[in-house]
Design a protein around this motif. Sequence first.
Motif, short mmCIF file in Angstrom:
data_model
loop_
_atom_site.label_atom_id
_atom_site.label_comp_id
_atom_site.label_asym_id
_atom_site.label_seq_id
_atom_site.Cartn_x
_atom_site.Cartn_y
_atom_site.Cartn_z
N GLU A 192 0.83 -1.21 0.00
CA GLU A 192 0.00 0.00 0.00
C GLU A 192 0.87 1.26 0.00
O GLU A 192 0.59 2.22 -0.72
CB GLU A 192 -0.93 -0.01 1.22
N TYR A 193 1.95 1.24 0.79
CA TYR A 193 2.85 2.40 0.83
C TYR A 193 3.47 2.63 -0.55
O TYR A 193 3.54 3.76 -1.02
CB TYR A 193 3.95 2.20 1.88
N ILE A 194 3.91 1.56 -1.18
CA ILE A 194 4.51 1.69 -2.51
C ILE A 194 3.49 2.19 -3.52
O ILE A 194 3.80 3.03 -4.37
CB ILE A 194 5.11 0.33 -2.96
N TYR A 195 2.26 1.72 -3.41
CA TYR A 195 1.19 2.16 -4.31
C TYR A 195 0.95 3.67 -4.16
O TYR A 195 0.79 4.39 -5.13
CB TYR A 195 -0.09 1.37 -4.04
N ASN A 196 0.93 4.13 -2.91
CA ASN A 196 0.68 5.55 -2.63
C ASN A 196 1.92 6.43 -2.82
O ASN A 196 1.80 7.66 -2.88
CB ASN A 196 0.13 5.73 -1.21
#
Length: 143
Positions: A40-44
């Motif tokens: 999720e962090y990488i996506y955001n």
Amino acid sequence: MAEITNCKKCGKMFTYSSFGPKLCNQCKNSEEEEFKTIKEYIYNNPGATISEISSVLGVSTAKITRYLKEGRLEIIGSEGDANLILKCEACGKSIKTGRYCDDCERDLAKGLASAGKSIKDSLDNANKENKAPGAGMRFMNKK
């Protein structure tokens, strides 16, 4: 076949079914939640570095590198030798995910297929040599 073993993370005994990491269900679920947080962090935050992800989320760089080697994450934006994180375990070429480059992966697959065929041929020949003429299985005429 299942075996009783200790969880590599917490040490608790559990039944291991010979698939995946030797983690109990609680630690496996915890690790999966941690992976989802990283994803999720990488996506955001596209383009985030391993160091940034590690410091912001408090996850070790070794764990992030393991996810890269497992093929669950991929390095973007680094071409050729610019990637200093992952190297093919066979030839040393820079890669973005997994353990082997495409060429070595193809060579390994060919080698395994060839070895499998060789073993099959050997077993077929051994079976032919050990089979008596007219031997085999059949149904008995029982009434």
